[in-house]
Design an enzyme around this catalytic site. Structure first.
Site, PDB file in Angstrom:
ATOM      1  N   ARG A 355      -6.777  -5.625  15.418  1.00  0.00           N
ATOM      2  CA  ARG A 355      -6.805  -4.914  16.697  1.00  0.00           C
ATOM      3  C   ARG A 355      -5.418  -4.420  17.112  1.00  0.00           C
ATOM      4  O   ARG A 355      -4.830  -4.905  18.064  1.00  0.00           O
ATOM      5  CB  ARG A 355      -7.410  -5.788  17.798  1.00  0.00           C
ATOM      6  CG  ARG A 355      -8.848  -6.157  17.564  1.00  0.00           C
ATOM      7  CD  ARG A 355      -9.415  -6.965  18.730  1.00  0.00           C
ATOM      8  NE  ARG A 355     -10.816  -7.328  18.474  1.00  0.00           N
ATOM      9  CZ  ARG A 355     -11.546  -8.091  19.275  1.00  0.00           C
ATOM     10  NH1 ARG A 355     -11.016  -8.559  20.401  1.00  0.00           N
ATOM     11  NH2 ARG A 355     -12.792  -8.386  18.976  1.00  0.00           N
ATOM     12  N   ASP A 426       3.186   4.332   5.252  1.00  0.00           N
ATOM     13  CA  ASP A 426       4.021   3.795   4.164  1.00  0.00           C
ATOM     14  C   ASP A 426       3.400   2.474   3.741  1.00  0.00           C
ATOM     15  O   ASP A 426       3.488   1.469   4.458  1.00  0.00           O
ATOM     16  CB  ASP A 426       5.453   3.591   4.654  1.00  0.00           C
ATOM     17  CG  ASP A 426       6.398   3.145   3.546  1.00  0.00           C
ATOM     18  OD1 ASP A 426       5.914   2.808   2.445  1.00  0.00           O
ATOM     19  OD2 ASP A 426       7.618   3.102   3.792  1.00  0.00           O
ATOM     20  N   THR A 432      11.879   0.307   1.703  1.00  0.00           N
ATOM     21  CA  THR A 432      12.416   1.634   1.971  1.00  0.00           C
ATOM     22  C   THR A 432      11.360   2.445   2.717  1.00  0.00           C
ATOM     23  O   THR A 432      10.169   2.374   2.383  1.00  0.00           O
ATOM     24  CB  THR A 432      12.772   2.354   0.659  1.00  0.00           C
ATOM     25  OG1 THR A 432      13.744   1.569  -0.048  1.00  0.00           O
ATOM     26  CG2 THR A 432      13.331   3.740   0.929  1.00  0.00           C
TER      27      THR A 432
END
Length: 574
Positions: A355, A426, A432
Site C-alpha cells: 500500500r 528502476d 545506480t
C-alpha cells in the site's frame, strides 16, 4: 261500557309495547362494517392523530425516518417527528372506506429532492427543500456544518480564493486552518495538560506555535479539532517529534480545514493495535506540508471514511509501517470511497511492505518517489467498486532490497482510469539510478489526456523530482536521525532499506534519536510573532496584533511570519 274499557286497555298495552321496541333500536352503533374505530379494510385502528400504523407509520419509520437519521447524519432539528398535526385527526366521520391513502399531504413516498438516502457524499449541505410532501414544518433547512449547497465542495475553480500559504498546491490548497483564531503556545513536551500539544489542538480555531523543540512522548492518540494550523516550523532546536502513538482527524475534528506543517509523527509498535500513525476519517480541506509520518500499526497514513474531500500532502514522508502485526503499510487513500479528491505531491513512500499507497478516488500523484516496498508498490484501486480517476505524472519507482519483482504497480483494474506521463522505474537494485520510462500500466484504463485537476505550478521531470525529494522532503528544517536514515537508504538506489518489525530494528538510540530543545525568540505580547520580526515589519511588539493584516493581502500578520520562516513564496524573514 266494561267491554269498551277492556278493549281500550288492550289497545293501550299494544301501543306501549311498540313504543319500547322503537326505543331499543340503536340505529347508529354503526353496524356498517367499519365501526369507525377504525378496523376498516386496511386494519388501520386509526387512533391516528397521526400515530398512523398505516404503511408509512409516520413515526416516520419510512426510509428517511425523518428524524433524520438517514445516511447523511442529518440530525435535522426540524419538528417533523411526524406527529402530523395535519387535518387527518381520523375520527373518521367520513364515509371512509379508509384504505388509508391518507389524504393528508404526508404520503411519505419521500419525493424530497435527496430522497433522504443522501447519497450525496458532500458533508451534507442539506439545503434540500425536503419536498417530503409533508406539510409539516420539515423544510429541512438544516444548519448542519456544511454549507455546501451541493456544489460538490469544488472550490477549485475559484481562483480568487486565498491559498493556505504561498506555495500550497493540490486539492487541499485552500485550507485556511486557524486563520483569525487564537494563538496557542506549546510551552512543554508533556503528554497532556496546559501548554501541551494535546491541549493545543483540543479546541477549534487555533494557530499552534511552539516555544520548545524536542520529543513529545504520548501514550494515547491525539485528536485534532477543526480549523487548526499546527506550525511546526516555529519550534526551536531540532523541531517537534510526536512519538508513541498516533494522531487522528475524526468526527471530533468537525469539518477539518486543517493545516499541519513541519512536524514528525512516529507512532511505533507500542501504539494502539490496529491503528494508524495518522488517520483521517472525516472532513475536508486538509493541507499536510513537510510532515514526516512513520511506524503505523495498521496504516501509516490512512485516509478512509465519508465524507472526506480536498486533501493535499506535499513534501511528506510516509515510511516504515511496522510489521509487528504482519501489516506494514503505507496506507489507504480512499476518501469517501472513490468520490473524494486528494493530491500527493513531491513526497516519498519508503520501506512499507504494501500500500504505497492503495489509491482510489479522484487524485493526482505527481513528482513523488516510491522506494523499497516489498509485495505491492502503488496499488491501482484493487476493486470494481466505482471508478477511480488519476493523473500519475513524473514519479520514480525505485526497487530496494525488499522489493519483489514486477510489483511497482499492482491491483490494476479497468475501473482505474489513469493518465500517465513521464513515470520511471528502476528495478535492478544495482546502486545506480538507471531506470527506464514506464509504459506498462497493466489492466488499468489508460487515458490520453489528463483529468482537470489542480496540478502543480512548476512540474518537474521524474529525475528532478527525485533530487528535490532527497533535498526537501519531510520535516526538513532540521532532519532527525530517522529521516536521515531513510534518505540515505533512498540514495543507495537499491542496496539499502528494510521492512521493520518494530522501530527498534533501525538501531537508532531511543528509536527516534535526540531532538534538541532550542531556545525560542522573545515574544513580549505572546501573539506568536517575535519582537524582532514585529519591529522589522513596523508592528508594535507590545500589542498583540496577530490577527491584523498590515499589508491587506488577506493573510494575517502571524501567517506572514509563519510563511517567512520557511520561505513561502520566496520571501524570507527580515
Amino acid at each position: 261500557m266494561k267491554k269498551w274499557s277492556v278493549l281500550f286497555w288492550a289497545i293501550f298495552a299494544m301501543c306501549i309495547a311498540c313504543s319500547g321496541e322503537e326505543g331499543t333500536n340503536t340505529d347508529d352503533l354503526i353496524s356498517d362494517g367499519d365501526a369507525d374505530s377504525d378496523t376498516d379494510s386496511d386494519g388501520d385502528s386509526d387512533s391516528d392523530a397521526d400515530g398512523d400504523s398505516d404503511s408509512d407509520s409516520d413515526a416516520d419509520t419510512d426510509g428517511d425516518a425523518d428524524s433524520d437519521s438517514d445516511s447523511d447524519a442529518d440530525s435535522d432539528s426540524d419538528s417533523d417527528a411526524d406527529t402530523d398535526t395535519d387535518s387527518d385527526t381520523d375520527t373518521d366521520t367520513d364515509s371512509d372506506t379508509d384504505t388509508d391513502t391518507d389524504t393528508d399531504s404526508d404520503t411519505d413516498t419521500d419525493t424530497d429532492a435527496d430522497s433522504d438516502t443522501d447519497s450525496d457524499s458532500d458533508a451534507d449541505s442539506d439545503t434540500d427543500t425536503d419536498a417530503d410532501s409533508d406539510t409539516d414544518s420539515d423544510t429541512d433547512s438544516d444548519t448542519d456544518a456544511d454549507s455546501d449547497s451541493d456544489s460538490d465542495a469544488d472550490s477549485d475553480s475559484d481562483s480568487d480564493e486565498l491559498l493556505a500559504f504561498p506555495g500550497a498546491e493540490g486539492f487541499g490548497r485552500y485550507a485556511s486552518g486557524g486563520r483569525g483564531g487564537t494563538v496557542y503556545h506549546v510551552t512543554n513536551l508533556n503528554d497532556s495538560g496546559t501548554g501541551s500539544l494535546r491541549d493545543a489542538v483540543s479546541a477549534p480555531n487555533r494557530i499552534v506555535v511552539f516555544d520548545v523543540g524536542g520529543i513529545i512522548n504520548i501514550f494515547s492518540r491525539i485528536v485534532v479539532h477543526s480549523n487548526i494550523y499546527i506550525a511546526g516550523q516555529t519550534a526551536p532546536g531540532g523541531g517537534i517529534t510526536v512519538y508513541g502513538n498516533g494522531v487522528a482527524f475524526n468526527s471530533d475534528s468537525g469539518d477539518g480545514n486543517t493545516i499541519v506543517r513541519y512536524i514528525r509523527v512516529r507512532m511505533g509498535a507500542g501504539g494502539d493495535s490496529g491503528k494508524d500513525a495518522v488517520s483521517i476519517s472525516l472532513g475536508q480541506n486538509y493541507m499536510f506540508d513537510h510532515v514526516s509520518i512513520s511506524w503505523g500499526r495498521d496504516g501509516t497514513l490512512d485516509v478512509n471514511g465519508t465524507p472526506i474531500d480536498n486533501l493535499s500532502f506535499q513534501e511528506c514522508i510516509i515510511s516504515q509501517g511496522v510489521n509487528v502485526d504482519n501489516h506494514s503499510t503505507g496506507g489507504l487513500m480512499q476518501p469517501s470511497g472513490v468520490d473524494g479528491r486528494w493530491s500527493m505531491i513531491r513526497s516519498l513512500y519508503i520501506d512499507n511492505k504494501t500500500r504505497n499507497p492503495k489509491a482510489r478516488g479522484r487524485h493526482e500523484f505527481i513528482n513523488s518517489v516510491l522506494y523499497n516496498w516489498a509485495e505491492h508498490g502503488y496499488i491501482m484501486g484493487d476493486t470494481t467498486n466505482g471508478t477511480s480517476e488519476c493523473n500519475l505524472i513524473g514519479n520514480y519507482f525505485i526497487y530496494g532490497p525488499s522489493s519483489n519483482s514486477d510489483t511497482h504497480i499492482t491491483g490494476t483494474t479497468e475501473y482505474f482510469h489513469v493518465y500517465p506521463e513521464d513515470n520511471w522505474v528502476d528495478s535492478n537494485k544495482n546502486g545506480t539510478l538507471d531506470g527506464s520510462l514506464l509504459t506498462n500500466y497493466k489492466t488499468a484504463t489508460v487515458m490520453t489526456s489528463p483529468f482537470d485537476y489542480p496540478g502543480m505550478n512548476q512540474q518537474m521531470s521524474a529525475q528532478d523530482a527525485l533530487a528535490h525529494v532527497i533535498d526537501n522532503v519531510g520535516a526538513s528544517i532540521v532532519r532527525d536521525a530517522v529521516d536521515e536514515l531513510l534518505i540515505g537508504q533512498l540514495m543507495s538506489y537499491g542496496t539499502e532499506g528494510q521492512i521493520v518489525t518494530t522501530e527498534a530494528d533501525n538501531g537508532i538510540s531511543g528509536n527516534v534519536g535526540t531532538v534538541a530543545n532550542g531556545t525560542p525568540p522573545i515574544d513580549s505580547d505572546q501573539d506568536g510573532m517575535p519582537d524582532d520580526w514585529e519591529t522589522a515589519r513596523g508592528l508594535n511588539p507590545s500589542v498583540a496584533d496577530d490577527s491584523g493584516d498590515d499589508d491587506d493581502d488577506g493573510y494575517t500578520n502571524i501567517e506572514e511570519y509563519l510563511s517567512c520562516l520557511v520561505g513561502d513564496g520566496g520571501v524570507a524573514c527580515p
